[in-house]
Design an enzyme around this catalytic site. Sequence first.
Site, PDB file in Angstrom:
ATOM      1  CG  ASN A 106      -2.295   0.838   0.726  1.00 53.02           C
ATOM      2  OD1 ASN A 106      -2.367   1.738   0.788  1.00 53.02           O
ATOM      3  ND2 ASN A 106      -3.273   0.059   0.190  1.00 53.02           N
ATOM      4  NE  ARG A 107      -2.557   4.982  -3.186  1.00 56.62           N
ATOM      5  CZ  ARG A 107      -3.584   4.102  -3.280  1.00 56.62           C
ATOM      6  NH1 ARG A 107      -3.568   3.085  -2.284  1.00 56.62           N
ATOM      7  NH2 ARG A 107      -3.902   3.644  -4.462  1.00 56.62           N
ATOM      8  CG  HIS A 132       1.036  -2.017  -4.019  1.00 50.61           C
ATOM      9  ND1 HIS A 132       0.459  -2.182  -2.421  1.00 50.61           N
ATOM     10  CD2 HIS A 132      -0.173  -2.150  -4.710  1.00 50.61           C
ATOM     11  CE1 HIS A 132      -0.749  -2.355  -2.733  1.00 50.61           C
ATOM     12  NE2 HIS A 132      -1.242  -2.112  -3.835  1.00 50.61           N
ATOM     13  CG  HIS A 201      -2.607  -6.578  -4.856  1.00 47.54           C
ATOM     14  ND1 HIS A 201      -3.811  -6.498  -5.697  1.00 47.54           N
ATOM     15  CD2 HIS A 201      -2.246  -5.014  -4.538  1.00 47.54           C
ATOM     16  CE1 HIS A 201      -4.064  -5.070  -5.824  1.00 47.54           C
ATOM     17  NE2 HIS A 201      -3.430  -4.324  -4.990  1.00 47.54           N
ATOM     18  CB  SER A 202      -5.203 -12.914  -4.820  1.00 47.96           C
ATOM     19  OG  SER A 202      -3.788 -13.683  -5.024  1.00 47.96           O
ATOM     20  CE1 TYR A 203      -5.266  -7.107  -8.486  1.00 43.71           C
ATOM     21  CE2 TYR A 203      -7.515  -6.034  -8.923  1.00 43.71           C
ATOM     22  CZ  TYR A 203      -6.091  -5.863  -8.656  1.00 43.71           C
ATOM     23  OH  TYR A 203      -5.608  -4.457  -8.722  1.00 43.71           O
ATOM     24  CG  ASP A 273      -8.533   1.658  -3.013  1.00 45.35           C
ATOM     25  OD1 ASP A 273      -7.718   0.620  -2.255  1.00 45.35           O
ATOM     26  OD2 ASP A 273      -7.832   1.928  -3.887  1.00 45.35           O
ATOM     27  CD  GLN A 310      -6.352  -0.671   1.383  1.00 41.11           C
ATOM     28  OE1 GLN A 310      -5.811  -0.508   2.274  1.00 41.11           O
ATOM     29  NE2 GLN A 310      -6.801   0.286   0.096  1.00 41.11           N
ATOM     30  CD  GLU A 338      -4.688  -5.042  -1.728  1.00 44.07           C
ATOM     31  OE1 GLU A 338      -3.532  -4.369  -1.414  1.00 44.07           O
ATOM     32  OE2 GLU A 338      -5.459  -4.619  -1.877  1.00 44.07           O
TER      33      GLU A 338
HETATM   34  C1  GLA Z   1      -4.131  -1.303  -4.066  1.00 45.52           C
HETATM   35  C2  GLA Z   1      -4.578  -0.093  -3.675  1.00 45.52           C
HETATM   36  C3  GLA Z   1      -5.476   0.599  -4.762  1.00 45.52           C
HETATM   37  C4  GLA Z   1      -5.098   0.087  -6.104  1.00 45.52           C
HETATM   38  C5  GLA Z   1      -4.574  -1.536  -6.437  1.00 45.52           C
HETATM   39  C6  GLA Z   1      -4.044  -1.791  -7.638  1.00 45.52           C
HETATM   40  O1  GLA Z   1      -5.456  -2.197  -3.485  1.00 45.52           O
HETATM   41  O2  GLA Z   1      -5.251   0.226  -2.684  1.00 45.52           O
HETATM   42  O3  GLA Z   1      -5.831   1.764  -4.813  1.00 45.52           O
HETATM   43  O4  GLA Z   1      -3.943   0.908  -6.368  1.00 45.52           O
HETATM   44  O5  GLA Z   1      -3.870  -1.741  -5.317  1.00 45.52           O
HETATM   45  O6  GLA Z   1      -4.791  -0.978  -8.657  1.00 45.52           O
END
Ligand code: GLA
Length: 373
Positions: A106-107, A132, A201-203, A273, A310, A338
Site C-alpha cells: 500500500n501507500r 506497493h 495482491h490476489s484479485y 479501497d 485492505q 490484502e
Molecule cells: C491497492 C490499492 C488500490 C490500487 C490497487 C491496484 O489495492 O489500494 O488503490 O492501486 O492496489 O490497482
Amino acid sequence: MLRVLILSLVCFLMSVNLVEAKTTVSSQPFGKLPDGSAVEIFTLTSGAVEARIMTYGGILVSMKVPDRTGKVADVVLGYDTADGYFGNSNNPGTAYFGALIGRYANRIGGATFSLDGKKYSLPANNNGNTLHGGPHGYFNQVWKAKKIPNGVELTYVSKDGEEGFPGNLTATVRYTLLGADLKMEYSATTDKDTVVNLTNHSYFNLAGQGQGTILQHQLTLNASRFTPVDAGLIPTGELKSVDGTPFDFRKATAIGERIDADNEQLHLGKGYDHNWVLDNKGGKLSEAAVLYDPGSGRQLRVLTEEPAIQFYSGNFLDGSVKGKSGATYALHAALCLETQHYPDSPNHPDFPTTELKPGGRYHTVTVFSFSSH
Ligand code: GLA
C-alpha cells in the site's frame, strides 16, 4: 498379538499414504522475461484444489476450487503467460494481479518517511505517493524458489537503497496448500533499521475469473473501525467507527448494496479501497474476512496475524486489460483482500509499527481458506 501388530502396521501405512496423498508439488518452466531471465511455475495440488505460483513476482497465477456441485473454476484474475504479467507490471494501469507486495504494501504518503531521524525518499509512482513498494517493487522481481513439503518457498533479497528503502532485506514467503487452505508464511530479516509490510495482491471472483462482477458477493469484515483517507488515498490518521456507514461489514453484506452510496470516503476511493482495522489483535491467526458467492456457493475465509486488511473492490479495472483465455476485466470484475499493517504507518507513529531492526525477525501468516456450501 499378531492381529494387533498387523492392524497397527496397516494403520501406519494408511497414514503414510494419506500424508503423501495430501498435496503434490511440481514445477515447470513458465517462459522468459524480456531480459532473458527464466521464470518457473509451481503447481500445488490437493484433490480438486490447485494453486499455481510463479517465481516472477511470487504471483499466485491460478487458484482452482470446486463450487457446491463440485465444478472447479479458477477464482483469481491474471494472464496465461509470464509475459502478460510483466507487461502489466510495467504499465501505468498496473493491477498487481496475484503478486507478492513489498517492501511496503500500500501507500507511503509523499513518497518519504523518516527513521532514526534520517529522511528517506522513495520513487513516487502514485499521485506523488509510493504504492506497493515502488515501480520495481517485489511484484516486479524474480524470486528464488525451492520446493518444500506441500508447497514452495520463495526468497528475494532487496538491496540497501533499493526503491529508496534502507537495509538489505531478505524476504521469504512460503506458500503451502493443505486441503483447500492456501497458507502464506512471510518472514524477513534486515541488516539496518527499516520498514516492512508484505502482502499478497490476489484479485478474487468466486464465480470464476472473467465471470461478471463481484457486486453480488457477500462480504464479512471483522472490523469495527477503518482508516479514512484523503484524496491521495493516504490515511488521515483517524480510526473511524464503521457504525451506520457503508463500511460496516460486520454482518455479511452484498458488496454492491452500498457501493454507490453518497459517501465522501466512497467517492474518494471510487468505491471500496480502504484499510479496515481488525477487531482481533495480538498477532494470533484470526478470521479477518469471509467472502461468499451465493451463485456458486464458493466461500473464501481470510485468516491473518496482521492487524488490518485492505478491501479493494477493483475500482481501477476498466475492461482495457485482456486476461486469461481472452477474458475482459471490467469495473468490479474482482476484489482484493490484502492483509497488512496500516498504509503509511512509517508516517504515523501512533499506528502499529512496521519497523524492523537487525537481529529481529518479521514473521506473519495469512491463510486463504476455501470451501463451498
Ligand atoms: C491497492 C490499492 C488500490 C490500487 C490497487 C491496484 O489495492 O489500494 O488503490 O492501486 O492496489 O490497482
